[in-house]
Design an enzyme around this catalytic site. Structure first.
Site, PDB file in Angstrom:
ATOM      1  N   ASP A  25     -13.398   2.984  36.512  1.00 45.84           N
ATOM      2  CA  ASP A  25     -12.510   3.661  37.117  1.00 45.84           C
ATOM      3  C   ASP A  25     -12.857   3.661  38.758  1.00 45.84           C
ATOM      4  OD1 ASP A  25     -11.477   6.281  38.332  1.00 45.84           O
ATOM      5  OD2 ASP A  25     -12.722   7.451  37.231  1.00 45.84           O
ATOM      6  N   LYS A  87      -8.843   4.288  48.403  1.00 44.44           N
ATOM      7  CA  LYS A  87      -7.895   4.395  47.393  1.00 44.44           C
ATOM      8  C   LYS A  87      -6.399   4.673  48.154  1.00 44.44           C
ATOM      9  CE  LYS A  87      -7.189   5.509  42.585  1.00 44.44           C
ATOM     10  NZ  LYS A  87      -7.906   6.273  41.592  1.00 44.44           N
ATOM     11  N   GLU A 189      -4.818   6.262  34.518  1.00 40.83           N
ATOM     12  CA  GLU A 189      -5.925   7.055  34.159  1.00 40.83           C
ATOM     13  C   GLU A 189      -5.855   8.110  33.208  1.00 40.83           C
ATOM     14  OE1 GLU A 189      -6.536   8.415  38.349  1.00 40.83           O
ATOM     15  OE2 GLU A 189      -7.269   6.470  38.892  1.00 40.83           O
ATOM     16  N   ASP A 211      -5.811  16.252  36.046  1.00 43.19           N
ATOM     17  CA  ASP A 211      -6.983  15.741  36.682  1.00 43.19           C
ATOM     18  C   ASP A 211      -7.040  16.117  38.092  1.00 43.19           C
ATOM     19  OD1 ASP A 211      -8.490  13.717  37.968  1.00 43.19           O
ATOM     20  OD2 ASP A 211      -7.503  12.170  37.320  1.00 43.19           O
TER      21      ASP A 211
END
Ligand code: ADP
Ligand code: MG
Length: 634
Positions: A25, A87, A189, A211
């Site tokens: 992850d 990211k 994800e 999330d």
């Protein structure tokens, strides 16, 4: 099910031998690595027993770098060289980054300095691209895995947000390659989280994955049928996460303690305290924040969980709005949702869970650590892909394309080849032909977006198909194939089927679209649908007008002698009528519908006016073909 048979070149496929594969992850705030041991997925720790690796890299003057906790400790003292949340920069150009001016970095515009459009950061150790920085995080995790498993890795499944576009996925794969990791597959994800909860073995239905991470919020609506996950829609907010709760609490402390604006250092100290307090309030009813400022002043404030929930209620509300939108996009209602999965450290906050639970009228799945669930799901998937699967374990995982992929056709129009929300991997082909007599080359322009006109979509790539043998307009058969692989990368090929000439391209756009931009492009397409259809009809009429003008001109060049003087004059008048109408059709002060009607009338008049001429030409060519041939030859 063939789609999972991903055998990477060079990968041995010896059966019955456990092959080490991990799930990674690669998070905005924290990254993790997990694997399946004796059938049980587990997160791997570093030598100090810590599982979360902060996604932070600090570059040092000697050219080295600190990664993780050590780097994080310097986030406030050496912000320029300490890259956090990298990211967000993956596969993005400088102009794609929101509020770049508020970030502490010395950005290098990748468009100018050979960075293939991706933004870069100037540090004491040189210019670093997001791909390199991510590769350092990945390499750290790879090392951790090899150390704790005592062997080399066969490969890894790396997770990416469901909305990541081509450029962002490619950047992630590039980072893995730099880190020496063989990517078995990129996995979205939310799908990974659903796998961790074993929902792939649960009853068929619709699942929502909520999330809330450190700096981003993602909501995904998944559909499970016949063991296959499909992402129905994605949504969220790329600038909303746990950090905003920290910031709100920080502001509240400032108000309560009646503090004057703080120095950079004091702000950083208090922000860390706010974050700790927020995390404590997930399990305690009350907590006290204590900090000593540089001036020596002591700040001491107590806050209850109730008050914290009150002051951050609007943030939770924002996530609810995004859920509603994603549900609309997926065309599902609350009653259709069979289960909800909580992902991300920030979903530990009880008032977040309560709000989600109330919204969906159900208790969400939350018994797996929300910050580990994605890595665990990725590990399960990696284990299967590496060939360690048990009987009956084969299932497919599907993602979707976030925007339609199309091709430019005559008149600047877009022909959609792969519609938005198509499940990937997928391939679609469409046939095209040449527009002009003797045309030997064709330009292929690949675009992404929902609008009807190329100018309103995003250009992904262009290439040319050359060497088409000269033929009459419309005779060539050009087959254009669009293929999106399991990682969401697009390749386009064009082939003239008679001659076999072909050309192709793999689309690696220089930088990507943000989810905000995807949302905006969708919004635009809804609100402009009507106008777009009219523009499209007009453009098609314009293309038809050009075609008939060209055809008439070439007929006159070869066979004008078939017409009398008066007939030639009449035809010239009709041709002029079409030319005038074409010109008038570009007058934007007139409604597109009205322009199209006028052009259509002129084109029809010319078509009718050339019928007799066409008949005579046909006779002539038949006579010519028959000339000198005896009857029994015919
Ligand atoms: P990302 O997916 O962005 O890498 P994570 O899923 O690791 O992020 O979530 C990080 C966020 O979770 C941070 O804002 C952190 O403060 C928050 N968080 C972690 N533990 C808790 C907790 N016990 N209570 C509230 N928030 C928490
Ligand atoms: Mg995450």
């Amino acid at each position: 099910m063939a789609l999972l048979q991903i055998a990477e070149p060079g990968m041995s496929t010896a059966p019955h031998q456990h092959r080490l594969a991990v799930g990674i992850d690669l998070g905005t705030t924290n990254s993790l690595v997990a694997t399946v041991r004796s059938g049980i997925p587990e997160v791997l720790s570093d030598e100090d027993g810590r599982q979360l690796l902060p996604s932070v890299v600090r570059y040092l003057a000697n050219g080295n770098a600190n990664i993780g906790h050590k780097a994080q400790a310097h986030q406030t003292t050496d912000p320029k060289n300490t890259v956090v949340s990298v990211k967000r920069f993956m596969g993005r150009g400088l102009k794609d980054i929101a509020h770049a001016e508020n970030l502490p970095y010395d950005f290098v515009d990748g468009d100018r300095e050979g960075g293939h459009g991706m933004v870069q950061i100037r540090t004491v150790a040189g210019i670093k691209s997001p791909v390199e920085t991510s590769a350092q995080i990945l390499a750290t995790l790879r090392q951790r895995a090899e150390d704790s498993l005592g062997d080399e890795l066969v490969g890894a499944v790396i997770t990416v947000p469901a909305y990541f576009d081509d450029a962002q996925r490619q950047a992630t794969k590039d980072a893995a390659q730099l880190a020496g990791i063989n990517v078995l597959r990129l996995l979205s994800e939310p799908t990974a989280a659903a796998i961790a909860y074993g929902l792939d073995h649960a009853k068929e239905g619709v699942y929502a994955v909520y999330d809330l991470g450190g700096g981003t919020f993602d909501i995904s609506i998944l559909k499970l049928s016949k063991g296959v996950f499909e992402v129905l829609s994605t949504g969220g907010d790329s600038a909303l996460g746990g950090d905003d709760f920290d910031h709100r609490l920080f502001c509240w402390i400032m108000e309560q303690a009646k503090l004057a604006p703080l120095s950079h250092q004091d702000t950083a100290t208090l922000m860390v305290k706010a974050r700790q307090a927020k995390e404590q309030l997930s399990t305690n009813d009350e907590t006290t924040i204590e900090a000593i400022l540089k001036s020596g002043e002591l700040v001491q404030v107590t806050i209850t969980a109730h008050t914290f929930a009150e002051i951050t209620r609007h943030l939770v509300g924002k996530t609810m709005n995004a859920i509603r939108k994603a549900m609309r996009d997926a065309d599902v209602s609350v009653e259709d949702v069979d289960g909800v999965v909580m992902v991300g450290g920030a979903t530990r906050m009880p008032h977040v869970r309560r709000a989600v639970s109330e919204f969906f009228h159900t208790i969400p799945h939350a018994n797996i650590d929300p910050d580990k669930v994605v890595a665990l799901g990725a590990a399960i998937q990696a284990n299967l892909l590496a060939g360690n699967r048990a009987e009956g374990d084969d299932w497919l995982l599907l993602d979707v394309t976030p925007l339609s992929l199309g091709i430019e056709t005559m008149g600047g129009l877009v022909e959609k080849i792969i519609p938005r929300n198509s499940t990937i991997p997928c391939a679609r082909a469409q046939e095209f032909t040449t527009f002009k007599d003797g045309q030997t080359a064709l330009a292929v322009h690949v675009v992404q977006g929902e609008r009807e006109l190329v100018s309103d979509c995003r250009s992904l790539a262009r290439f040319e198909l050359r060497g088409i043998p000269p033929m009459a307009a419309g005779a060539a058969r050009i087959r254009v194939t669009y293929q999106v692989d399991a990682d969401g990368l697009l390749s386009v090929a064009a082939r003239e089927t008679r001659s076999g000439v072909e050309a192709s391209i793999t689309v690696k756009p220089s930088y990507g679209l943000g989810d905000d931009e995807v949302a905006r492009m969708l919004q635009d397409s809804y609100s402009s649908a009507q106008g777009d259809m009219q523009m499209r009809a007009l453009r098609e009429e314009q293309v038809e007008a050009e075609r008939i003008l060209l055809a008439t001109q070439s007929a006159l060049e070869s066979d004008a002698d078939l017409l009398g003087v008066a007939e030639q004059a009449a035809l010239a008048g009709l041709v002029q009528g079409v030319r005038d109408a074409v010109q008038g059709s570009n007058d934007t002060s007139i409604e597109p519908g009205v322009r199209q009607d006028a052009l259509h009338a002129a084109v029809q008049a010319l078509a009718k006016g050339t019928e007799e001429f066409a008949a005579r030409r046909m006779d002539k060519s038949v006579r010519k073909a028959l000339a000198g041939k005896s009857l029994d030859e015919v």
